[in-house]
Every structure is written in C-alpha cells, then in structure tokens.
Design an enzyme around this catalytic site. Sequence first.
Site, PDB file in Angstrom:
ATOM      1  N   ARG A   1       0.838  -1.200   0.000  1.00  0.00           N
ATOM      2  CA  ARG A   1       0.000   0.000   0.000  1.00  0.00           C
ATOM      3  C   ARG A   1       0.877   1.256   0.000  1.00  0.00           C
ATOM      4  NH1 ARG A   1      -5.390   1.809   0.753  1.00  0.00           N
ATOM      5  NH2 ARG A   1      -6.106  -0.325   0.548  1.00  0.00           N
TER       6      ARG A   1
ATOM      7  N   THR B   1      -5.809  -4.554  -1.010  1.00  0.00           N
ATOM      8  CA  THR B   1      -4.983  -4.741  -2.204  1.00  0.00           C
ATOM      9  C   THR B   1      -4.927  -6.224  -2.594  1.00  0.00           C
ATOM     10  OG1 THR B   1      -3.109  -4.569  -0.716  1.00  0.00           O
ATOM     11  CG2 THR B   1      -3.575  -2.660  -2.081  1.00  0.00           C
TER      12      THR B   1
ATOM     13  N   ALA C   1      -8.873  -2.129   6.134  1.00  0.00           N
ATOM     14  CA  ALA C   1      -8.819  -1.412   4.854  1.00  0.00           C
ATOM     15  C   ALA C   1     -10.039  -0.506   4.677  1.00  0.00           C
ATOM     16  CB  ALA C   1      -8.694  -2.395   3.687  1.00  0.00           C
TER      17      ALA C   1
ATOM     18  N   GLU D   1      -9.992   4.952   7.668  1.00  0.00           N
ATOM     19  CA  GLU D   1      -8.578   5.319   7.694  1.00  0.00           C
ATOM     20  C   GLU D   1      -8.241   6.687   7.105  1.00  0.00           C
ATOM     21  OE1 GLU D   1      -7.965   1.492   5.646  1.00  0.00           O
ATOM     22  OE2 GLU D   1      -6.132   1.351   6.817  1.00  0.00           O
TER      23      GLU D   1
END
Length: 764
Positions: free
Chosen positions: A310, A442, A511, A713
Amino acid sequence: MSVGRPVPHDSAELHVSGEALYCDDIPAPANTLHAAFGVSTIAHGRVRRLDLSRVLSAPGVVTLATPADIPGENNYGSVVHDDPIFAEGLVQYAGQPLFAVAATSYRAARKAASLAQVEYDELPAILDVRSALAAESYLMPSERIVRGKPHEMLAQAPHRQHGSVTMGGQDHFYLEGQIALALPQEGGGMLVHSSTQHPTEVQSIVAHALHVSAHAVSVQCRRMGGGFGGKESQAALIAAAAAVIARKTGRPTKLRLDRDADMIITGKRHDFAADFDVGFDDRGRILGLTVMLASRCGYSADLSAAVNGRALTHVDNAYFLEHVEVISHRCKTHTVSNTAFRGFGGPQAMVVIEHVIDDIARTLSLDPLDVRRANFYGIGERDTTYYGQKVEDNVIHDIADRLERSSRYRERRAEITTWNATQSVIKRGLALTPVKFGISFTATQFNQAGALVNVYTDGTVLLNHAGTEMGQGLHTKVAQVVASELGVPLSAIRISATDTSKVPNTSATAASSGSDLNGMAAQAAARTVRLRLVDYLCETHGVGPTDVKFADGNVTVGTRHMSFREVVATAYLARISLSSTGYYRTPKIFWDKVTMSGRPFFYFAYGAAVAEVAIDTLTGETQLLRVDILHDVGSSLNPAVDIGQVEGGFLQGVGWLTSEELYWNTRGQLRTHAPSTYKIPAASDWPAFANVALLERAPNREETIYRSKAVGEPPLMLAISVLHAIRDACAAAVPAGTEIDLPAPATPETVLRAITPLAPRVFA
Ligand code: MTE
Ligand code: MOS
C-alpha cells in the site's frame, strides 16, 4: 429512512454507562484460569537454558505452556508461518513470548511469569531501518514500480533536489488491550471470545494450534475497545496461547495483556526511512521523481508485504507523477513484528511526497499550496496513477478550493507572515495538505463479505455480518442499511456478536471497507427476505410487486395497510422463510503482480485539512491552534459517525506525527511502553478552533452501499497538515533557505534541533 441520518452509535449508551461488554467483562466460569506470557529480554539470540521451576512453584500457579504443549502448529503467522506462539530456541526480539503461565488469578500469573531463569547465547541484532538497509537485511523481496523515464527527466529538469525523510512508528494504544477467553467445549471443541478484527483468522490459527478442524472452533467478538489495525493479525497470538492452555487443562482460560506487556509484545505501525530525488520546473511541477522507501518490519512477515504494498501505491497521494520510480524495501530487524495500523503504509508514503512538495516550494519560494495545486491529478488529463489505475472520481480541486476559501487560507497566510516578522519567540505556521486514499484490500480475495438476517415472527430482526465493531460504528451503519431495506425502525434491529459459526470465512475488518462490504452483504440478505414477503403478498392480495411498499414499520399492499409485524407473522403461518444469508464481492478490481499494475482500488476517498500551529522557539513546544477539515465520505450513511471518524482519525494522526515517540535502547528494548513515557493525544490537544465538515452532494460515482464512501482510515492522513504547519513555523525561525531537518514525530526536541541546526546535539 434510517440510512443517512446522524443516529448515535448503537452502543453509545452502553459505552458511557459502563454496561457494554468487552471481552474481560464476559462472565467467566468460576474455574477460569488466568494466563500471562514470559518473554525474552534480549533482541536476538539462542536460548541456552530455560528453567521454569520457580515459575511453576509460584503461588497460585496451575500450569505452564511451552511449545511442547501445543498439539498442532506452533505458529500464529497467517501469510508466512514465521510467527511462533512461543519462541523455540531462537529469540528474535526483546519481548518475544517464550512460554505462558496459568494461575488462579491474573496477578499471580503475572508475578510468576517474571520468575523464569533464562540463559541466552546472544547474537548480533539489527535494530533500525538504516542498519538493516546497510546490511541488506530484508524479510521479503523488494518491490519496484516505474513509469516513464524518471532518471532522464531528473537529468534534464531545470531544478533538482534530493533528500531523506524519516518518520517513526506508532503504538495502537487501543483502550482495551489484547485479550482472549478460551472455553473448552465437548468433543474437542473450543469457543474463543477474542478482541479481534479478524475472527476467521483466529479460528483458523487456533484450530491449527490445537490440531483440530475449523468446525471445532468458534470465535466471537461483540466489540473491541479499539483495534486500529493492531488486532488484525496479532490477536491470534493471544487467542492461540489461551486456547492451548484451555486444551491442556480442560479449564476456561483468559489471557489479557496489561498495557506494558501489550506495548512490548505486539507489533506497531512501521516506521519508515525514505530517500528521494526530484526534478521540477519553475512552477514547482514535478517532472521526474525517484523514491526509495524502507520500513522496519521487525522479525517476521506478518502483514508487512501488504502494508508496504500500500505504501508503494500511495507515494502519489493526490499528485500526478508522470515519470517516477518507487522502490520498497521490507527490512528485517530484531524488533517486534510490525503490523497494520490505520492507513496501512499509505500514511508513511504520503508523508514522503508531502515532504518533497514542501521542499520544492521552499526552494522556489512559492506557497506550498500553489505547488500542491500545480501537481494535483487533472480531471480528464494527467489522471492515471503510476500503477495504471485511472483517477475517475477526482474531487480534490473542489475540496481544496472550498477549504482555501472557508479557512481564509490566503488572508491568514498574510497575517502569519506579519506575525512572524514581528515576533521573535513564538513562530506560527500554516499548511493545507490533501488526502487521496485507495479503498479496497490490495489482496483482491479479501474483498468479500457475508451476512445473516433473521426476522422473527414478532417483527424484530437479528443481524449478523462478517465485520467487527471496534468503535467505528460499523454495526450501527449496517443496522441502518437493514432497517432501510426492510422499512422498519432502527430499534427493530439487534446486532449480535460477530461469530464464525454464523457467518463463515470472513475477511478482517480492515482497509476501511467494513461498511462497503458488510453493508452490501446485509442489504442482500435483508432484500432476499423482503422479496419473499413481496411475492407472498402479491400472491395473497392479487397485486403486483410495485404495489407493495415497506416503510416506517408498515407495509402497504395496494390500498391496504399492515404492520411489518402482521406481515411476517402471517408469512410464517404460510411457511415463508424469514431468514436469509447475503453475500457481496467488490466488482471491477484486479492487480497484476508481474507488471505491478491494475485497478487495486474500487474508488478513492478524498479530503484536505488546513492546520495552523505555533511553536515556541525557546523550548520547541508546539500547539495546534486551529484546524479546518473538509472530507469526502460520498453520501454519508451516518454523518454523526462519520464526523466522529474524521475527528478521531485526524487526532490519532496528529499523535503519530507530533508526540507519540517509540524509543528502543541500544539493546533493542522498548523503553516507552506506558502512557508515562508514550504520549498519545488527550482531549486537551484538540484545537480551540476546529471546523470539521463533510463534502456535500458528492455521492460515490461507483455503486457502493447508498453511494457512501469508506471513512475509517483516510482522515488519519489529514494530520500531515499539522506536521507541515510545524515545518512552516520552523522555516520562519531560521534564515531563509536553511534546510529544515524535521523528522516525525515532531516532538519539542526535534523542533528545537530543526531550528538550531548548528547547535550541539545535546538531546541526542
Ligand atoms: N475507529 C475506532 N473508533 N476504533 C478503531 O479501532 N480502526 C480504524 C478505523 N476507525 C478504528 C476506527 C481502522 S484501522 C480501520 S481499517 C477501520 O476503522 C475499520 O472499520 P471500517 O472498515 O468499518 O471503517
Ligand atoms: Mo485498519 S489498519 O486496515 O485495521
């Protein structure tokens, strides 16, 4: 409709009254054992002798657990199996568990754990990123993405600059520490209450450790007192150790880490060192860029591949980098295994590019905001990331424009310049920084979720889904979705604990995709039940599907009105199933590991913040005076919860970048393992002036749940504005053109060093 309303968190009242049950509050059977870890005191070495006789004979002690007591695999690493539950022979960080001791009380276990007599043959230890780089100590292969001709562009650019960026890690400091309660069941079964973001992984690791099948282990989590990524992989260590003792003794076993143990034993945010070389034009537009990212992964793989992956895809932040090379090194060190932390490597990469932009602005004597704008992704041009994904939903120009106006950025810039010209001790600084953050795991396979909706004959609904609640309000949002789908009031929905026996094979709640994934899965489940009811009503009333409406706890069938309760009660008598599962997987995403390109993210979340700070040039102390935030959550599922996430994420980021300092001594022992030495932000650190707003009328252009966007996030990275405001203030304290060497966290010591570059390093 319940969706879109600012309803309070479903447990708000329970949180403040103290009634909310956390793992430690679950009534435990009378014969429950309490366990504690005994840990290594050295960073790297072989255990020559481990004498636990004093531990075993300590008051209250019932049993010990060592590798010999693990019926299955001595491992809690999920990706690579390189994380022993108890170190065997080799120890690789100071704080690594060697054994666990179980006693009749928590105090007795902790006291006994310290009585082990251990002799080691010490080995040389690599403790930090730069030493690991020098030794080429890598945990896994380095990765690289390149686009265009960065080196040629660097050589041709009218201006060129290189430098380094250093930033520290961060402890999760969830208010509830890591904990698990393992309860042996009949026939070799095990029920585990775990404070975990990833019940399915805990289930799988406990099953492997106990050498039983997945169906013999159930894991439940009603809520965590914060996770922040720290309970994504590492909760499994605590659960596995508790389960091993429970299996050995046949007694319920609770393992709870106290704050110091938690900070010493479990992984943190990766600290990074980066080197960059940038070429740019007179306006500050980046022509060519090379970036080397190196992170401290610690001794084992954990989630480091994904975290660094990431980082590798977030060096652009909101900027178009045409000719760029990014290399990511994943350093192996003899320190705790670092793990997920809100932003998952993204924040670290974004700190690097913001530093580069800031340096360009200072070199050219331009306002950093103008350089930022000159580099923003374009709309319809200059809009493809260096990993091949097109930025189709760019709202950063709009956000920056609005924020510049609403915060009076230009006027305040002038005021601050005047202030700094006349004041010699207190200097002020201002910065506006953008956020663009990719949403999706991801690793494509994690982007799926399931749900279970049970409607009872009294019209109430029990909701279960794959996500976990850690304070972020996921359960509230998913309940709102189900209430809206069934047209019932929110009070009709009850959410039970996340449970691997109700919804299987789940992903971590991470995530930021919790509501995207589980909102959709729960909607699908509720929709199945609703459509069954519609069919039934059409048949019995001779109407078409469009004549049936569910709203406000009522069902309208043509001209007839019934309560939802009546409808489900009669549907039950007609033998209509009132329970359904639902499932969702994110469309459109893919990633090619060979070419390092694809569409890893379903969409991007955006935001920007303007921070103003004051620094005291005599002490280095800093104060956040004001912040203005505009953040994009698409069409909000719940504006109250979302504002809470924006404010909390921002302040947690401020902690990371200004006050939370992790310090290991030269023997690799963490010396900051309690709030006495590790400073997280307090309520008093919230600025006196804060304007926090959500971008309005900005539905997600992708088909997410009610066109909302993830919010967990991204707001953390709004805090980069504070670091850059401090940098701006430092620049005002030194002669123009002086290089500002300000690592993060920008503690008073580092600020003082940055503004007195020639002073002896008395604080070193
Ligand atoms: N908010 C609170 N209050 N507590 C937390 O532990 N974790 C953050 C974020 N917000 C966290 C939080 C992290 S790291 C993530 S990935 C997301 O919440 C996870 O939840 P979501 O996917 O439902 O947003
Ligand atoms: Mo969050 S770091 O993805 O748990």
